[in-house]
Design a protein around this motif. Structure first.
Motif, PDB file in Angstrom:
ATOM      1  N   ALA A   1      -3.771   1.938  -9.824  1.00 49.64           N
ATOM      2  CA  ALA A   1      -2.998   1.742  -8.347  1.00 49.64           C
ATOM      3  C   ALA A   1      -3.741   2.324  -7.376  1.00 49.64           C
ATOM      4  N   ILE A   2      -3.664   3.004  -7.663  1.00 46.65           N
ATOM      5  CA  ILE A   2      -4.851   3.366  -6.318  1.00 46.65           C
ATOM      6  C   ILE A   2      -6.348   2.326  -6.113  1.00 46.65           C
ATOM      7  N   LEU A   3      -6.997   1.717  -6.892  1.00 49.55           N
ATOM      8  CA  LEU A   3      -7.662   0.977  -7.354  1.00 49.55           C
ATOM      9  C   LEU A   3      -6.771  -0.555  -6.027  1.00 49.55           C
ATOM     10  N   THR A   4      -6.215  -1.005  -6.298  1.00 50.21           N
ATOM     11  CA  THR A   4      -5.311  -2.278  -5.681  1.00 50.21           C
ATOM     12  C   THR A   4      -4.997  -1.253  -4.285  1.00 50.21           C
TER      13      THR A   4
ATOM     14  N   PHE B   1       8.711  -4.575  -2.475  1.00 45.67           N
ATOM     15  CA  PHE B   1       8.709  -4.849  -3.482  1.00 45.67           C
ATOM     16  C   PHE B   1       8.171  -5.389  -4.439  1.00 45.67           C
ATOM     17  N   GLU B   2       7.161  -6.024  -4.261  1.00 48.57           N
ATOM     18  CA  GLU B   2       6.724  -6.614  -4.998  1.00 48.57           C
ATOM     19  C   GLU B   2       5.255  -4.902  -5.261  1.00 48.57           C
ATOM     20  N   ALA B   3       5.185  -3.835  -4.679  1.00 48.26           N
ATOM     21  CA  ALA B   3       5.055  -3.211  -5.453  1.00 48.26           C
ATOM     22  C   ALA B   3       4.682  -2.719  -6.702  1.00 48.26           C
ATOM     23  N   GLY B   4       3.584  -2.307  -6.962  1.00 54.38           N
ATOM     24  CA  GLY B   4       3.449  -1.755  -8.303  1.00 54.38           C
ATOM     25  C   GLY B   4       3.422  -2.903  -9.561  1.00 54.38           C
ATOM     26  N   PHE B   5       3.604  -4.045  -9.387  1.00 54.62           N
ATOM     27  CA  PHE B   5       3.263  -4.849  -9.836  1.00 54.62           C
ATOM     28  C   PHE B   5       2.110  -5.186 -11.134  1.00 54.62           C
ATOM     29  N   ALA B   6       1.385  -6.011 -10.095  1.00 57.00           N
ATOM     30  CA  ALA B   6      -0.309  -6.255 -10.455  1.00 57.00           C
ATOM     31  C   ALA B   6      -0.307  -5.303 -11.408  1.00 57.00           C
ATOM     32  N   PRO B   7      -0.873  -3.962 -10.649  1.00 58.45           N
ATOM     33  CA  PRO B   7      -0.827  -2.547 -10.868  1.00 58.45           C
ATOM     34  C   PRO B   7      -0.802  -2.486 -12.090  1.00 58.45           C
TER      35      PRO B   7
ATOM     36  N   ILE C   1       0.800  -4.538 -14.835  1.00 59.35           N
ATOM     37  CA  ILE C   1       0.238  -5.812 -15.257  1.00 59.35           C
ATOM     38  C   ILE C   1      -1.139  -4.895 -15.929  1.00 59.35           C
ATOM     39  N   LEU C   2      -2.255  -4.678 -15.137  1.00 60.66           N
ATOM     40  CA  LEU C   2      -3.199  -4.249 -15.575  1.00 60.66           C
ATOM     41  C   LEU C   2      -3.496  -2.993 -16.690  1.00 60.66           C
ATOM     42  N   TYR C   3      -2.181  -2.226 -16.481  1.00 65.60           N
ATOM     43  CA  TYR C   3      -2.016  -1.113 -17.373  1.00 65.60           C
ATOM     44  C   TYR C   3      -1.521  -1.119 -18.235  1.00 65.60           C
ATOM     45  N   TYR C   4      -0.548  -1.975 -17.899  1.00 60.81           N
ATOM     46  CA  TYR C   4       0.600  -2.428 -19.291  1.00 60.81           C
ATOM     47  C   TYR C   4      -0.633  -3.447 -19.710  1.00 60.81           C
ATOM     48  N   LEU C   5      -2.106  -3.903 -19.934  1.00 60.58           N
ATOM     49  CA  LEU C   5      -2.556  -4.481 -21.068  1.00 60.58           C
ATOM     50  C   LEU C   5      -3.684  -3.555 -20.803  1.00 60.58           C
ATOM     51  N   SER C   6      -3.862  -2.639 -20.537  1.00 60.31           N
ATOM     52  CA  SER C   6      -4.927  -0.986 -21.152  1.00 60.31           C
ATOM     53  C   SER C   6      -4.414  -0.449 -22.366  1.00 60.31           C
ATOM     54  N   LEU C   7      -3.061  -0.770 -22.393  1.00 58.38           N
ATOM     55  CA  LEU C   7      -2.067  -0.155 -23.784  1.00 58.38           C
ATOM     56  C   LEU C   7      -2.133  -1.266 -24.842  1.00 58.38           C
ATOM     57  N   TRP C   8      -2.749  -2.498 -24.771  1.00 57.70           N
ATOM     58  CA  TRP C   8      -3.185  -3.246 -25.693  1.00 57.70           C
ATOM     59  C   TRP C   8      -4.038  -3.681 -25.781  1.00 57.70           C
ATOM     60  N   TYR C   9      -4.769  -3.562 -25.349  1.00 53.54           N
ATOM     61  CA  TYR C   9      -6.632  -3.609 -25.224  1.00 53.54           C
ATOM     62  C   TYR C   9      -7.266  -2.855 -25.960  1.00 53.54           C
ATOM     63  N   PRO C  10      -8.656  -3.331 -26.250  1.00 55.57           N
ATOM     64  CA  PRO C  10      -9.474  -1.860 -26.285  1.00 55.57           C
ATOM     65  C   PRO C  10     -10.759  -2.539 -24.419  1.00 55.57           C
ATOM     66  N   ASP C  11     -11.363  -2.188 -24.770  1.00 52.13           N
ATOM     67  CA  ASP C  11     -12.455  -2.347 -23.601  1.00 52.13           C
ATOM     68  C   ASP C  11     -12.708  -3.687 -23.709  1.00 52.13           C
ATOM     69  N   ASN C  12     -13.657  -3.519 -25.102  1.00 52.08           N
ATOM     70  CA  ASN C  12     -14.130  -4.789 -25.492  1.00 52.08           C
ATOM     71  C   ASN C  12     -13.585  -6.295 -25.481  1.00 52.08           C
TER      72      ASN C  12
ATOM     73  N   ILE D   1       0.781  -1.071   0.159  1.00 52.11           N
ATOM     74  CA  ILE D   1       0.101  -0.437  -0.006  1.00 52.11           C
ATOM     75  C   ILE D   1       0.524   1.053  -0.409  1.00 52.11           C
ATOM     76  N   LEU D   2       2.161   1.354   0.705  1.00 55.05           N
ATOM     77  CA  LEU D   2       3.257   2.489   0.695  1.00 55.05           C
ATOM     78  C   LEU D   2       3.074   2.569  -0.628  1.00 55.05           C
ATOM     79  N   PHE D   3       3.297   1.442  -1.121  1.00 55.73           N
ATOM     80  CA  PHE D   3       4.491   2.010  -2.113  1.00 55.73           C
ATOM     81  C   PHE D   3       4.156   1.516  -3.777  1.00 55.73           C
ATOM     82  N   GLU D   4       2.642   1.194  -3.729  1.00 53.11           N
ATOM     83  CA  GLU D   4       1.869   1.166  -4.761  1.00 53.11           C
ATOM     84  C   GLU D   4       2.174   2.472  -5.739  1.00 53.11           C
ATOM     85  N   VAL D   5       1.842   3.204  -5.314  1.00 55.22           N
ATOM     86  CA  VAL D   5       1.282   4.003  -6.033  1.00 55.22           C
ATOM     87  C   VAL D   5       2.227   4.722  -7.048  1.00 55.22           C
ATOM     88  N   PRO D   6       3.365   5.361  -5.985  1.00 56.94           N
ATOM     89  CA  PRO D   6       5.075   6.036  -6.402  1.00 56.94           C
ATOM     90  C   PRO D   6       5.536   4.619  -7.322  1.00 56.94           C
TER      91      PRO D   6
END
Length: 443
Positions: free
Chosen positions: A382-385, A128-134, A136-147, A76-81
């Motif tokens: 990141a905020i949601l995570t 150290f794990e902070a930022g991994f899952a969000p 990747i979700l951000y990364y997928l938003s670069l490749w896939y449209p909403d549908n 939580i402390l390092f997810e957004v940074p």
């Protein structure tokens, strides 16, 4: 004639897009999928390690509850940074940094001798794990449209279910097969065996992935343009960070509802993940039996989450897919209370539970697409995570307290089931807030 021609053209375009996204799927999903499996194993390995650590180190349930929560405090402390840095340096360098550091910290867990060192290392693993899952979700938003994104996200999140399938047998094999080798206990080999592969996959991800479609050498210029065109239909994704975006995100009530829905489902998911092995042990099972029996509900969860996410994508319906699966998860948890003394009935209830919560959790990441369109998606995810990560702090501690005070898991199961019911209700509220004509975009 014109209508027939238009249909033919649309079919050609659709087939071409399907071929393009199959190509993208096979290039980026396998590597991030395997990395996420390792991420899940490193988060959950103490659920199996505790079966021996309690005896060898004298740790009690409260110690393990606090250790489980310490990881999520770091997250939580390092997810957004971490995600702000991601938007500047790209996914490749971010995954390389994250996986090498968390893998090294996991290996260091084999040196734990006191509760204080246990808490520190779990906290650092979270940092150290902070930022991994969000990320990747951000990364997928670069490749896939909403549908197309819900199915991609669901496939990504099946890694957690697959990890649950292999976590038990893998932990049992490491803890029983290597126990005593080089003077190390089985639980120590568990941390070593699940930490070292992170270093290898960090390097593989760095060389296999591309930071964005326009940098992918394996796509033609026409394919790059087509991906960008489809993604931009949902709103152009911005890569730079601006303070006003953060203010807009945290002032949008829909973000808070999305975060609370994920918090409640993740609270049930993590609670069951951390305490399921201990619950099965109360039925008189050995470590090896616990490992193998734990894989049965997880396997059913994998299959169900893929089928349900695909159906949700095909129909375009999100709300009731989530509501129904969340209620299924709650039903399994409630029924587990009346079958807690029977191995097979307990496994049946756990299977129902994982079918529900695994599917529901995958669908929670289709909801932010209703809010995080066209703006700083990396920070938003990141905020949601961070919001969801609070479940990792509160859930294990509350469940440990309920179990310690009552002497059984009954109240804990009701607590997790209630979380699923509340998430379903909030989901209905969230979708009722949407405008009829179009999604409201943050600007």
């Amino acid at each position: 004639m014109d209508n027939k021609t238009d249909v033919q053209i649309n079919n050609i375009v659709t087939n071409s897009d399907n071929k393009l996204f199959r190509k993208i799927n096979w290039k980026i999903l396998p590597i991030i999928w395997f990395c996420f499996i390792l991420n899940y194993l490193d988060k959950s390995n103490i659920s199996f390690a505790q079966l021996e650590m309690k005896q060898h180190l004298g740790f009690n349930d409260v110690v393990f509850g606090l250790a489980a929560s310490a990881l999520y405090i770091g997250l939580i402390l390092f997810e957004v940074p971490s995600n702000i840095i991601l938007s500047k340096v790209g996914i490749r360098k971010t995954i390389l940094r994250i996986m090498i550091l968390w893998g090294s910290c996991t290996v260091a867990m084999c040196f734990v001798t006191t509760p204080e060192l246990f808490y520190i290392l779990r906290f650092l693993t979270g940092v150290f794990e902070a930022g991994f899952a969000p990320g990747i979700l951000y990364y997928l938003s670069l490749w896939y449209p909403d549908n197309r994104r819900a199915q991609a996200v669901a496939i990504f999140y099946t890694a957690t279910s697959v990890a649950r399938i292999i976590a038990g047998p893998l932990a049992a094999s490491l803890m029983t097969g290597l126990d005593g080798l080089w003077g190390l206990r089985g639980w120590q080999w568990l941390f070593i065996g699940e930490g070292l592969p992170c270093l290898l996959f960090a390097v593989l991800a760095y060389y296999i992935l591309s930071d964005s479609p326009d940098q992918a050498k394996w796509l033609t210029n026409q394919e790059k343009q087509r991906v960008q065109e489809l993604v931009n239909k949902d709103g152009k994704v911005e890569h730079h960070f601006e303070k006003r975006h953060l203010i807009e995100l945290i002032s949008d009530v829909r973000i808070w509802i999305c975060g609370l829905i994920g918090f409640l489902i993740l609270q049930a998911t993590l609670g069951l993940t951390f305490w399921q092995p201990a619950l099965l042990k109360t039925l008189g099972l050995t470590i090896k039996e616990i490992g193998w029996y734990s894989s049965i509900p997880a396997l059913c969860g994998v299959i169900a989450s893929i089928i349900i996410a695909r159906h949700s994508d095909a129909t375009g319906e999100r709300c009731w897919h989530f509501v129904i699966t969340a209620f299924i998860g709650a039903l399994g948890l409630f029924l587990a209370n009346i079958s807690i003394h029977s191995i097979w009935l307990t496994l049946a209830c756990l299977t129902i539970t994982w079918i529900g919560i695994a599917s529901a959790y995958a669908l929670t990441w289709a909801m932010p697409g209703q809010v995080l369109v066209g703006k700083h998606a990396a920070t938003g995810y990141a905020i949601l995570t961070v919001m969801q990560g609070c479940a990792g702090i509160i859930g294990p501690i509350v469940i440990a307290y309920l179990k310690t005070s009552s002497g059984n898991y009954s109240s804990s199961l009701y607590f997790m089931g209630g979380s699923c019911v509340m998430a379903a209700i909030l989901c209905i509220v969230f979708y009722r807030m949407r405008t009829v004509s179009s999604r409201k975009q943050l600007s």
